[in-house]
Design an enzyme around this catalytic site. Structure first.
Site, PDB file in Angstrom:
ATOM      1  N   ASP A  30       0.889  -1.288  -0.074  1.00 41.16           N
ATOM      2  CA  ASP A  30       0.084   0.072  -0.125  1.00 41.16           C
ATOM      3  C   ASP A  30       0.940   1.253   0.002  1.00 41.16           C
ATOM      4  O   ASP A  30       0.574   2.187  -0.926  1.00 41.16           O
ATOM      5  CB  ASP A  30      -1.079  -0.057   1.009  1.00 41.16           C
ATOM      6  CG  ASP A  30      -0.504  -0.098   2.352  1.00 41.16           C
ATOM      7  OD1 ASP A  30       0.669  -0.419   2.560  1.00 41.16           O
ATOM      8  OD2 ASP A  30      -1.247   0.063   3.358  1.00 41.16           O
ATOM      9  N   SER A 121      -7.604  -4.203  14.231  1.00 40.65           N
ATOM     10  CA  SER A 121      -8.583  -3.542  15.151  1.00 40.65           C
ATOM     11  C   SER A 121      -8.405  -2.139  15.368  1.00 40.65           C
ATOM     12  O   SER A 121      -9.474  -1.276  15.567  1.00 40.65           O
ATOM     13  CB  SER A 121      -8.292  -4.259  16.532  1.00 40.65           C
ATOM     14  OG  SER A 121      -6.932  -4.168  16.985  1.00 40.65           O
ATOM     15  N   ASP A 164      -5.724  -0.725   5.563  1.00 41.39           N
ATOM     16  CA  ASP A 164      -6.713  -1.193   6.521  1.00 41.39           C
ATOM     17  C   ASP A 164      -7.799  -0.273   6.587  1.00 41.39           C
ATOM     18  O   ASP A 164      -8.963  -0.675   6.818  1.00 41.39           O
ATOM     19  CB  ASP A 164      -5.939  -1.051   7.961  1.00 41.39           C
ATOM     20  CG  ASP A 164      -4.713  -1.721   8.237  1.00 41.39           C
ATOM     21  OD1 ASP A 164      -4.623  -2.646   7.267  1.00 41.39           O
ATOM     22  OD2 ASP A 164      -3.949  -1.444   8.889  1.00 41.39           O
TER      23      ASP A 164
HETATM   24  C1  GLA Z   1      -0.372  -2.894   8.261  1.00 40.94           C
HETATM   25  C2  GLA Z   1      -0.406  -1.583   7.973  1.00 40.94           C
HETATM   26  C3  GLA Z   1      -1.030  -1.514   6.482  1.00 40.94           C
HETATM   27  C4  GLA Z   1      -0.258  -2.210   5.461  1.00 40.94           C
HETATM   28  C5  GLA Z   1       0.026  -3.755   6.284  1.00 40.94           C
HETATM   29  C6  GLA Z   1       0.994  -4.430   5.208  1.00 40.94           C
HETATM   30  O1  GLA Z   1      -1.822  -3.606   8.450  1.00 40.94           O
HETATM   31  O2  GLA Z   1      -1.442  -0.507   8.834  1.00 40.94           O
HETATM   32  O3  GLA Z   1      -1.224  -0.097   6.045  1.00 40.94           O
HETATM   33  O4  GLA Z   1       0.828  -1.782   5.224  1.00 40.94           O
HETATM   34  O5  GLA Z   1       0.264  -3.773   7.574  1.00 40.94           O
HETATM   35  O6  GLA Z   1       0.180  -4.986   4.222  1.00 40.94           O
END
Ligand code: GLA
Length: 367
Positions: A30, A121, A164
């Site tokens: 991301d 979460s 997320d």
């Molecule tokens: C965490 C981060 C996301 C992403 C994932 C790995 O969840 O909050 O932004 O980088 O790790 O894909």
């Protein structure tokens, strides 16, 4: 923020829900402006907000999964609130920074998303808090996601991407989301019932997760700079070969091959080709283990065991260094994995994992 430009988003008692997420494939892509394929979980966080002006310019919050009350001054600044309350404080701070008025009041939080399991979460909490605080405004999902990210990056201090929050806000029942993090376009991909999705929580604490996450991000940025581009999205899949530094080569190879796997996985999912999807998940796990180095021995054993017991594919999901494995299986293998895997893993001296069947659930909404 000036009084003349601020918008009043005061609302009557409001209840908002936002889910956690599990990523089918596409890890650490991301913030490299690549691709990921998450689903919103059928587990989530509910925030009930009662505006009140009888207890000063602050929000007081209580949660069924945390002890005590978090008290957040509406003028809060980064560093003032820590622990779980920092996510709420970060949302208040980021909303005000974006010129939105935040009302004082009381917040009650309940959640079914396990904490520390790599199932977001924190994003579920941020998105539910933001929806509750902006119930009468017309903020788009993308705007809410960016405000939540700002809360997490600049208030809580975690340099995370948008995976997320976008997954929590744009989720739909029975649907995965192909997210392009350069355009922020979200394409819905149907998830039929032909495969069971298991989330296997390692129940092992994240170790050094925050520092290691930031180090991976810094390596990717350094690799992009060495290649003369702004992000690893701007180079071809083989560009990692041109990097002189061995660590950067491996980090970049994970990102570039993972982007290609996400695109292939979205086609496989759309076609109902669970065998191809499983193979891509396995390859993603190997890449995270060997090139990005974000798995742990416990996580590797869980993924390997899920495969041995019959999954089409299994991989660590989320930021890494603990958390959960996602496995795709036929329903009979899902039953076997649920029964046999916890004992096999704990017999190897690891914490006993928790196995859950999940389905893609609805995204964040007001109740
Ligand atoms: C965490 C981060 C996301 C992403 C994932 C790995 O969840 O909050 O932004 O980088 O790790 O894909």
């Amino acid at each position: 923020m000036s009084a003349t430009t601020s918008r009043d988003i005061g609302a009557p008692t409001v209840t908002a829900y936002a889910p956690g997420r599990v990523n089918l494939i596409g890890e650490h892509t991301d913030y490299n402006l690549g691709y990921a394929l998450p689903i919103a979980l059928d587990l989530g966080t509910t925030v009930t907000f009662r505006p009140a002006d009888d207890h000063g310019p602050m929000i007081s919050a209580s949660s069924d999964s945390e002890s005590g009350t978090a008290t957040i001054d509406l003028g809060t600044r980064p560093g003032e609130v820590s622990g779980w309350g920092a996510y709420i404080a970060g949302c208040v701070w980021a909303l005000r920074g974006a010129d939105y008025e935040v009302p004082a009041g009381r917040m009650e939080i309940t959640s079914t998303v396990p904490v520390g399991s790599g199932l977001s979460s924190s994003a579920a909490l941020e998105c539910a808090v933001l929806l509750a605080l902006t119930a009468e405004s017309t903020l788009s999902g993308h705007e809410l996601a960016r405000i939540a990210q700002r809360a997490e990056n600049d208030y809580v201090g975690a340099p995370t991407g948008l995976l997320d929050q976008l997954a929590s806000l744009f989720g739909r029942a029975d649907t995965a989301m192909l997210i392009d993090f350069r355009s922020l376009e979200v394409t819905q991909v149907p998830v039929d019932e032909s495969a069971t999705i298991l989330v296997i929580d390692s129940n092992s604490p994240h170790r050094h997760a925050a520092g290691e996450y930031a180090a991976r991000r810094a390596s990717c940025e350094a690799a992009a700079a060495a290649l003369g581009v702004a992000s690893l999205r701007d180079v071809d899949e083989d560009a990692w070969r041109r990097l002189p530094d061995g660590t950067q080569r491996r980090r970049a190879r994970h990102i570039l091959t993972e982007n290609a796997r996400v695109l292939a996985a979205s086609v496989a999912l759309n076609d109902g080709d669970v065998t191809a999807l499983g193979e891509l998940m396995d390859a993603s796990h190997v890449s995270m283990r060997d090139d990005f180095e974000i798995t742990t021995p416990t996580i590797d054993l869980i993924a390997e065991t899920a495969r041995l017991v019959g999954a089409y594919g299994a991989r660590m999901t989320g930021g890494g260094f603990g958390g959960s494995v996602i496995a795709l299986c036929a329903s009979d293998s899902a039953d076997r994995i649920t029964v046999e895997l916890p004992d096999i893993v704990s017999a190897g001296g690891h914490p006993t994992p928790t196995v859950r069947v999940v389905r893609p659930g609805p995204g964040a909404h007001l109740l």
